[in-house]
Write a protein that holds these residues in place. Structure first.
Motif, PDB file in Angstrom:
ATOM      1  N   TYR A 150       7.824   9.662  -0.283  1.00  0.00           N
ATOM      2  CA  TYR A 150       7.613   8.249   0.042  1.00  0.00           C
ATOM      3  C   TYR A 150       7.782   7.403  -1.233  1.00  0.00           C
ATOM      4  O   TYR A 150       8.480   6.387  -1.236  1.00  0.00           O
ATOM      5  N   THR A 151       7.164   7.870  -2.328  1.00  0.00           N
ATOM      6  CA  THR A 151       7.241   7.140  -3.597  1.00  0.00           C
ATOM      7  C   THR A 151       8.698   7.071  -4.079  1.00  0.00           C
ATOM      8  O   THR A 151       9.155   6.018  -4.548  1.00  0.00           O
ATOM      9  N   ALA A 152       9.412   8.190  -3.925  1.00  0.00           N
ATOM     10  CA  ALA A 152      10.810   8.251  -4.385  1.00  0.00           C
ATOM     11  C   ALA A 152      11.653   7.169  -3.722  1.00  0.00           C
ATOM     12  O   ALA A 152      12.601   6.649  -4.325  1.00  0.00           O
ATOM     13  N   GLN A 153      11.299   6.824  -2.494  1.00  0.00           N
ATOM     14  CA  GLN A 153      12.073   5.789  -1.784  1.00  0.00           C
ATOM     15  C   GLN A 153      11.762   4.374  -2.264  1.00  0.00           C
ATOM     16  O   GLN A 153      12.433   3.431  -1.879  1.00  0.00           O
ATOM     17  N   HIS A 154      10.693   4.229  -3.049  1.00  0.00           N
ATOM     18  CA  HIS A 154      10.281   2.899  -3.492  1.00  0.00           C
ATOM     19  C   HIS A 154      10.341   2.744  -5.003  1.00  0.00           C
ATOM     20  O   HIS A 154       9.634   1.922  -5.580  1.00  0.00           O
ATOM     21  N   THR A 155      11.127   3.594  -5.644  1.00  0.00           N
ATOM     22  CA  THR A 155      11.272   3.495  -7.097  1.00  0.00           C
ATOM     23  C   THR A 155      12.690   3.909  -7.477  1.00  0.00           C
ATOM     24  O   THR A 155      13.356   4.620  -6.726  1.00  0.00           O
ATOM     25  N   GLU A 156      13.110   3.454  -8.653  1.00  0.00           N
ATOM     26  CA  GLU A 156      14.427   3.836  -9.177  1.00  0.00           C
ATOM     27  C   GLU A 156      14.354   5.201  -9.858  1.00  0.00           C
ATOM     28  O   GLU A 156      15.377   5.783 -10.207  1.00  0.00           O
ATOM     29  N   LEU A 190       0.599   2.045  12.132  1.00  0.00           N
ATOM     30  CA  LEU A 190       0.170   2.099  10.725  1.00  0.00           C
ATOM     31  C   LEU A 190       0.090   3.570  10.337  1.00  0.00           C
ATOM     32  O   LEU A 190      -0.637   4.342  10.976  1.00  0.00           O
ATOM     33  N   ALA A 191       0.844   3.970   9.315  1.00  0.00           N
ATOM     34  CA  ALA A 191       0.881   5.391   8.949  1.00  0.00           C
ATOM     35  C   ALA A 191       0.472   5.600   7.499  1.00  0.00           C
ATOM     36  O   ALA A 191       0.700   4.749   6.631  1.00  0.00           O
ATOM     37  N   HIS A 192      -0.144   6.759   7.256  1.00  0.00           N
ATOM     38  CA  HIS A 192      -0.568   7.127   5.903  1.00  0.00           C
ATOM     39  C   HIS A 192       0.592   7.845   5.202  1.00  0.00           C
ATOM     40  O   HIS A 192       1.291   8.640   5.852  1.00  0.00           O
ATOM     41  N   PRO A 193       0.788   7.602   3.892  1.00  0.00           N
ATOM     42  CA  PRO A 193       1.936   8.247   3.219  1.00  0.00           C
ATOM     43  C   PRO A 193       1.841   9.769   3.118  1.00  0.00           C
ATOM     44  O   PRO A 193       2.792  10.397   2.659  1.00  0.00           O
ATOM     45  N   GLU A 194       0.733  10.373   3.550  1.00  0.00           N
ATOM     46  CA  GLU A 194       0.674  11.840   3.610  1.00  0.00           C
ATOM     47  C   GLU A 194       1.453  12.379   4.814  1.00  0.00           C
ATOM     48  O   GLU A 194       1.602  13.592   4.969  1.00  0.00           O
ATOM     49  N   CYS A 195       1.942  11.478   5.693  1.00  0.00           N
ATOM     50  CA  CYS A 195       2.732  11.923   6.855  1.00  0.00           C
ATOM     51  C   CYS A 195       4.151  12.282   6.400  1.00  0.00           C
ATOM     52  O   CYS A 195       4.629  11.814   5.361  1.00  0.00           O
TER      53      CYS A 195
END
Ligand code: 13P
Ligand code: SF4
Length: 297
Positions: A150-156, A190-195
């Protein structure tokens, strides 16, 4: 029993902190409920002598790391987190050797010994901000592969990740979520990023547990499908009796988060045990990672 607990807390100058997944009767008697980030910040600020932590083991460890002079009690010592057990310090040391110079961002859902080997911690509420705060291009995120992707999709940045996961969130499939969407077509998801990533693709918002609580306050929507552990439905429904909240599936209950009972809290306050303590050398190194995170936010 709630009255007895409140009285004993006062007598012992103790504070009761509860995670948003705890059973309703525990959330209702707590001094504060919150997500992992809020609880760790509060644990570091309290004037109480004793912290009774209703959550799982890594959360009580974090409270003890940020407040080493306090007694931190966890009413059920065996309330653990299967994801935190998917990483060990030895395995992380090995991985670090294969990625020389790459900083390690560790999700708070991890043992203190792993935090001690990490550069900085993160929670589900701040993972993207923590990663972006680092100057490096390559970053290793542990132990949650779903939070990392999830983080990878929101950072360069280039994210390397550990193969851990939360069995509760990871079990939710896109088919299950699509079935809920079909059943409640007017509800926001609403979803948790652990999904898992394909579940997150179907979400309207991706948030930590307290992020969901805050989001609902300002939303005009009247119905929500909640893709996180079932305990969060209680505060949502209590705070918004005019809105409807549906669990994304019936299998979103974390057995470890339901281990503590009101009776256990009474006994814990009587005996002032079980206590969670982190060995001094680990504590000092883990504190650096946790405080570095808290300082940024
Ligand atoms: P947050 O409350 O920080 O979103 O954490 C979720 C979780 O799984 C804790 O165990
Ligand atoms: Fe661990 Fe998942 Fe339970 Fe949270 S919900 S404590 S991540 S197993």
């Amino acid at each position: 029993m709630q009255e007895v607990i409140r009285k004993k807390l006062k007598e012992k100058n103790a504070i009761l902190l509860a995670h948003n997944y705890q059973p309703p009767e525990i959330q209702d008697v707590a001094d504060m409920c919150g997500d992992s980030l809020e609880l760790s910040i509060r644990a570091g600020k309290t004037n109480a002598d004793i912290i009774v932590f209703c959550g799982v083991h890594f959360m009580a460890e974090t409270a003890s790391i940020v407040s080493p002079q306090k007694k931190v009690l966890l009413p059920k010592l065996d309330a653990g987190c299967p994801m935190a057990e998917m990483i060990t310090p030895d395995a992380l040391e090995q991985k670090k050797q294969s990625l020389p110079g790459v900083p390690v961002v560790t999700y708070v859902n991890s043992p203190a010994s792993v935090k001690a080997l990490s550069d900085i911690c993160c929670t589900s509420a701040n993972a993207v901000k923590v990663v972006n705060s680092l100057p490096d291009r390559d970053i290793l995120m542990t132990p949650d592969k779903n939070l990392a992707q999830y983080t990878a999709q929101h950072t360069e940045k280039h994210i390397h990740y550990w193969d851990g996961y939360c069995p509760i969130h990871n079990n939710l499939t896109s088919e299950m979520l699509l079935a809920s969407r079909k059943k409640y077509p007017d509800a926001l998801v609403l979803a948790h990023p652990e999904c898992q990533p394909d579940v997150l693709k179907l979400a309207d918002e991706i948030l930590s547990t307290s992020g969901m609580l805050k989001y609902v306050i300002q939303s005009t929507s009247k119905a929500f499908i909640i893709a996180t552990e079932s305990g969060l439905i209680h505060p949502l429904q209590k705070n918004h009796p005019d809105k409807r909240f549906y669990p994304a599936s019936d299998s979103l209950t974390c057995p470890d988060m339901k281990k503590i009972t009101l009776k256990d809290i009474v006994e814990t306050l009587d005996k002032l045990s079980p206590e969670v303590r982190v060995p001094l050398d680990i504590q000092e190194r883990a504190r650096k990672s946790v405080e570095r995170m808290i300082k940024i936010f």
